[in-house]
Design an enzyme around this catalytic site. Structure first.
Site, PDB file in Angstrom:
ATOM      1  N   GLY A  52      -2.753  23.251 -10.411  1.00  0.00           N
ATOM      2  CA  GLY A  52      -3.463  22.284  -9.579  1.00  0.00           C
ATOM      3  C   GLY A  52      -3.263  20.889 -10.126  1.00  0.00           C
ATOM      4  O   GLY A  52      -2.801  20.712 -11.262  1.00  0.00           O
ATOM      5  N   GLN A  57      -5.832  12.273 -11.595  1.00  0.00           N
ATOM      6  CA  GLN A  57      -5.007  12.487 -12.797  1.00  0.00           C
ATOM      7  C   GLN A  57      -3.718  11.661 -12.789  1.00  0.00           C
ATOM      8  O   GLN A  57      -3.102  11.483 -13.835  1.00  0.00           O
ATOM      9  CB  GLN A  57      -4.669  13.971 -12.955  1.00  0.00           C
ATOM     10  CG  GLN A  57      -5.892  14.844 -13.233  1.00  0.00           C
ATOM     11  CD  GLN A  57      -5.538  16.308 -13.257  1.00  0.00           C
ATOM     12  OE1 GLN A  57      -5.451  16.942 -12.208  1.00  0.00           O
ATOM     13  NE2 GLN A  57      -5.298  16.862 -14.426  1.00  0.00           N
ATOM     14  N   CYS A  98      -6.161  22.118 -18.729  1.00  0.00           N
ATOM     15  CA  CYS A  98      -6.087  20.905 -17.900  1.00  0.00           C
ATOM     16  C   CYS A  98      -4.836  20.129 -18.299  1.00  0.00           C
ATOM     17  O   CYS A  98      -4.584  19.932 -19.503  1.00  0.00           O
ATOM     18  CB  CYS A  98      -7.336  20.057 -18.126  1.00  0.00           C
ATOM     19  SG  CYS A  98      -7.377  18.562 -17.116  1.00  0.00           S
ATOM     20  N   LEU A  99      -4.082  19.696 -17.304  1.00  0.00           N
ATOM     21  CA  LEU A  99      -2.860  18.935 -17.592  1.00  0.00           C
ATOM     22  C   LEU A  99      -3.188  17.597 -18.253  1.00  0.00           C
ATOM     23  O   LEU A  99      -2.327  17.008 -18.894  1.00  0.00           O
ATOM     24  CB  LEU A  99      -2.061  18.722 -16.306  1.00  0.00           C
ATOM     25  CG  LEU A  99      -1.588  20.020 -15.621  1.00  0.00           C
ATOM     26  CD1 LEU A  99      -0.901  19.700 -14.294  1.00  0.00           C
ATOM     27  CD2 LEU A  99      -0.664  20.821 -16.530  1.00  0.00           C
ATOM     28  N   HIS A 140     -12.457  23.046 -10.419  1.00  0.00           N
ATOM     29  CA  HIS A 140     -11.925  22.195 -11.495  1.00  0.00           C
ATOM     30  C   HIS A 140     -11.346  20.899 -10.902  1.00  0.00           C
ATOM     31  O   HIS A 140     -11.614  19.800 -11.403  1.00  0.00           O
ATOM     32  CB  HIS A 140     -10.849  23.000 -12.241  1.00  0.00           C
ATOM     33  CG  HIS A 140     -10.126  22.267 -13.322  1.00  0.00           C
ATOM     34  ND1 HIS A 140     -10.251  22.587 -14.660  1.00  0.00           N
ATOM     35  CD2 HIS A 140      -9.242  21.234 -13.285  1.00  0.00           C
ATOM     36  CE1 HIS A 140      -9.493  21.770 -15.373  1.00  0.00           C
ATOM     37  NE2 HIS A 140      -8.863  20.947 -14.565  1.00  0.00           N
ATOM     38  N   GLU A 141     -10.566  21.038  -9.820  1.00  0.00           N
ATOM     39  CA  GLU A 141      -9.925  19.842  -9.225  1.00  0.00           C
ATOM     40  C   GLU A 141     -10.956  18.948  -8.544  1.00  0.00           C
ATOM     41  O   GLU A 141     -10.845  17.711  -8.600  1.00  0.00           O
ATOM     42  CB  GLU A 141      -8.841  20.250  -8.218  1.00  0.00           C
ATOM     43  CG  GLU A 141      -7.715  21.120  -8.763  1.00  0.00           C
ATOM     44  CD  GLU A 141      -7.072  20.594 -10.026  1.00  0.00           C
ATOM     45  OE1 GLU A 141      -7.088  19.368 -10.256  1.00  0.00           O
ATOM     46  OE2 GLU A 141      -6.571  21.411 -10.820  1.00  0.00           O
ATOM     47  N   HIS A 144     -12.501  16.732 -10.999  1.00  0.00           N
ATOM     48  CA  HIS A 144     -11.664  15.552 -11.302  1.00  0.00           C
ATOM     49  C   HIS A 144     -11.953  14.418 -10.318  1.00  0.00           C
ATOM     50  O   HIS A 144     -12.033  13.249 -10.703  1.00  0.00           O
ATOM     51  CB  HIS A 144     -10.181  15.904 -11.213  1.00  0.00           C
ATOM     52  CG  HIS A 144      -9.592  16.493 -12.458  1.00  0.00           C
ATOM     53  ND1 HIS A 144      -9.655  15.872 -13.685  1.00  0.00           N
ATOM     54  CD2 HIS A 144      -8.900  17.650 -12.669  1.00  0.00           C
ATOM     55  CE1 HIS A 144      -9.035  16.610 -14.594  1.00  0.00           C
ATOM     56  NE2 HIS A 144      -8.570  17.692 -14.003  1.00  0.00           N
TER      57      HIS A 144
HETATM   58  O1  K1U Z   1      -6.237  20.036 -13.075  1.00  0.00           O
HETATM   59  C1  K1U Z   1      -5.377  20.358 -13.879  1.00  0.00           C
HETATM   60  O2  K1U Z   1      -5.233  19.721 -14.893  1.00  0.00           O
HETATM   61  C2  K1U Z   1      -4.515  21.574 -13.639  1.00  0.00           C
HETATM   62  C3  K1U Z   1      -5.027  22.811 -14.348  1.00  0.00           C
HETATM   63  C4  K1U Z   1      -5.808  23.649 -13.355  1.00  0.00           C
HETATM   64  C5  K1U Z   1      -6.632  24.772 -13.888  1.00  0.00           C
HETATM   65  C6  K1U Z   1      -6.140  25.706 -14.782  1.00  0.00           C
HETATM   66  C7  K1U Z   1      -6.926  26.749 -15.220  1.00  0.00           C
HETATM   67  C8  K1U Z   1      -8.206  26.895 -14.755  1.00  0.00           C
HETATM   68  C9  K1U Z   1      -8.689  25.961 -13.877  1.00  0.00           C
HETATM   69  C10 K1U Z   1      -7.908  24.918 -13.436  1.00  0.00           C
HETATM   70  C11 K1U Z   1      -3.835  23.573 -14.885  1.00  0.00           C
HETATM   71  O3  K1U Z   1      -2.979  23.939 -14.170  1.00  0.00           O
HETATM   72  S1  K1U Z   1      -3.815  23.876 -16.581  1.00  0.00           S
HETATM   73  C12 K1U Z   1      -2.304  24.737 -16.932  1.00  0.00           C
HETATM   74  C13 K1U Z   1      -2.099  26.058 -16.310  1.00  0.00           C
HETATM   75  O4  K1U Z   1      -1.112  26.191 -15.660  1.00  0.00           O
HETATM   76  C14 K1U Z   1      -3.008  27.227 -16.415  1.00  0.00           C
HETATM   77  C15 K1U Z   1      -3.929  27.401 -17.403  1.00  0.00           C
HETATM   78  C16 K1U Z   1      -4.759  28.532 -17.437  1.00  0.00           C
HETATM   79  C17 K1U Z   1      -4.651  29.494 -16.460  1.00  0.00           C
HETATM   80  C18 K1U Z   1      -3.711  29.339 -15.461  1.00  0.00           C
HETATM   81  C19 K1U Z   1      -2.886  28.208 -15.450  1.00  0.00           C
HETATM   82 ZN    ZN Z   2      -7.657  19.263 -14.954  1.00  0.00          ZN
END
Ligand code: K1U
Ligand code: ZN
Length: 177
Positions: A52, A57, A98-99, A140-141, A144
């Protein structure tokens, strides 16, 4: 529309991550500027291997998120002006990343299911019911867009440690530039 660009992602604790996003102007889903932003955000999310990305961001403070929780990375979801219509009282605690906080994963409690309303990239209104990883990612998004980063659910001690870790990573990156 020009070809999609990879946009720089703000990293915690950048104060711009705490700005509250404004709604995308009505019917603007079809505007070339929004179409370009959607394309750039999708390219940025896939490049960073995220599931996401919120406009906040990439330092755009408008209510727009992109998501793809598919294994094949071929099911993009574009949500413009998303609103939560209902969130389940039932909660689940799971690890999130989170990225904007690279290398940090920790547990956050979220509703297991949500129903939301949003415009898609064609400007059409949609209602979506989500559970599992999609429900967690939407919450989560949407945080943000309200200027909230997931680490704010963690203890002050953990947040202090995360800030030190991010500052160290920034110093090391600056030393290599
Ligand atoms: O918003 C962001 O920074 C993106 C984030 C979204 C997210 C991941 C995990 C749980 C809730 C929201 C990411 O994509 S973090 C990296 C990732 O690819 C990931 C991490 C954990 C599980 C699955 C994917
Ligand atoms: Zn995030």
């Amino acid at each position: 529309m020009t070809s999609a660009q990879i946009l720089p992602i703000l990293t915690y604790p950048d104060p711009r991550l705490h700005k509250v996003a404004k709604p995308v102007a009505a019917a603007a889903g079809l505007e070339p500027r929004i179409q370009q932003l959607v394309a750039d955000m999708l390219a940025t999310m896939y490049d960073a291997q995220g599931i996401g990305l919120a406009a906040t961001q990439v330092d755009v403070h408008e209510r727009l998120i992109v998501i793809d929780v598919s294994e094949e990375r071929n099911a993009p979801l574009v949500l413009i002006n998303p609103e939560i219509l209902w969130a389940s009282p039932e909660k689940v605690k799971g690890d999130e990343g989170c990225l904007s906080v690279p290398g940090v994963y920790d547990g956050v409690e979220r509703s297991t299911s949500v129903r939301i309303k949003a415009l898609d990239d064609k400007g059409a209104s949609r209602e979506i019911e989500a559970d599992g990883l999609l429900a967690v990612c939407i919450q989560h998004e949407m945080d943000h867009l309200m200027g909230k980063v997931f680490v704010e659910y963690l203890s002050p001690l953990k947040r202090t440690r995360i800030k030190s870790k991010m500052a160290k990573a920034e110093r090391e990156a600056a030393g290599q530039r």
